[in-house]
Enzyme design. Structure first.
Site, PDB file in Angstrom:
ATOM      1  CB  SER A  27      35.629 -39.817  -7.508  1.00 32.13           C
ATOM      2  OG  SER A  27      35.444 -39.013  -6.414  1.00 32.13           O
ATOM      3  CE1 TYR A  69      26.468 -40.303  -6.080  1.00 32.72           C
ATOM      4  CE2 TYR A  69      27.524 -38.345  -6.583  1.00 32.72           C
ATOM      5  CZ  TYR A  69      27.406 -39.603  -6.880  1.00 32.72           C
ATOM      6  OH  TYR A  69      27.878 -40.207  -8.069  1.00 32.72           O
ATOM      7  CE  LYS A  81      30.006 -41.739  -6.287  1.00 32.17           C
ATOM      8  NZ  LYS A  81      30.555 -43.155  -7.302  1.00 32.17           N
TER       9      LYS A  81
END
Length: 231
Positions: A138, A152, A156
């Site tokens: 993560s 992004y 995640k």
């Protein structure tokens, strides 16, 4: 010996974790997109005396994911799956107003869809293992709002949620989403090329992953810095 599949394993955190596992006697199936770098990594890790299968390819390709799991089956099964391969969505990172939507789709495809696809492919072997474990790598961008990290971070965050649900649906497995913290990686350099501040090497956070494997806490989200501090 236990068998691990690690994606994005040719360098950075993937390689550092693979090296630590090889030193402990694990057999490995390694994935990365750059064939030559992956080949060199595999040759180095094989020096520990374990079996290392290196399969270059793209995790978004279902045939490649099947190939990874088939290779692990030949080594004896899947005890650990590490979804480490990641895509930023834009290099360098961009504000949401200018984030290319194709880039966002790529980040979601690599970081979420492909990760789940590989879990689905490996689940029968993970369930058959006495210590079946899934680790999804993560980021603090999954929980904190940082300018330019929106695409992004969103990918995640989605990966974290999939890991949490998988932990509920597969109580016999351990499913850990692990935030490794700041690291000096090619991914970070591509994300923020103008940031020259020193950062820890990926190998420095590997003991946090090894602690999880040693202690096998409940499925959930963990931060490497806290694990390293003993919390």
């Amino acid at each position: 010996m236990p068998v691990a599949i690690i994606t994005g394993a040719s360098k950075g955190l993937g390689r550092a974790l693979a090296e630590a596992l090889a030193a402990r006697g694990w057999d490995l199936v390694l994935d990365a997109r750059t064939a030559e770098v992956l080949k060199e990594t595999a040759a180095t890790l094989a020096g520990h005396g374990t079996r290392v299968t290196a399969l270059p390819g793209d995790v978004t390709d279902p045939a490649h994911r099947s190939e990874l799991v088939a290779a692990a089956w030949k080594l004896g099964g899947v005890d650990l799956l590490v979804n480490n391969a990641s895509a930023l969505g834009a290099e360098p990172l961009a504000r949401l107003e200018g984030l290319p939507l194709d880039g966002l789709r790529r980040a979601l495809e690599v970081n979420v869809v492909a990760a789940l696809g590989l879990v689905q492919e490996a689940l029968p072997l993970l369930r058959a293992s006495e210590t079946g474990t899934v680790i999804t790598v993560s980021s603090d961008a999954a929980t904190e709002a940082y300018e330019t990290w929106g695409g992004y971070g969103a990918s995640k965050a989605a990966l974290d949620h999939l890991a949490a649900v998988l932990g509920e649906e597969e109580p016999r497995l351990r499913v850990w989403a692990v935030d490794p913290g700041d690291m000096a990686t090619d991914l970070y350099a591509a994300a923020v090329p103008d940031d020259g501040d020193p950062r820890p090497e990926p190998a420095s956070v590997v003991p946090a992953f090894l602690r999880l494997l040693n202690e096998r806490p409940a499925s959930g989200r963990y931060g490497a810095p806290s694990l390293l501090e003993g919390r």
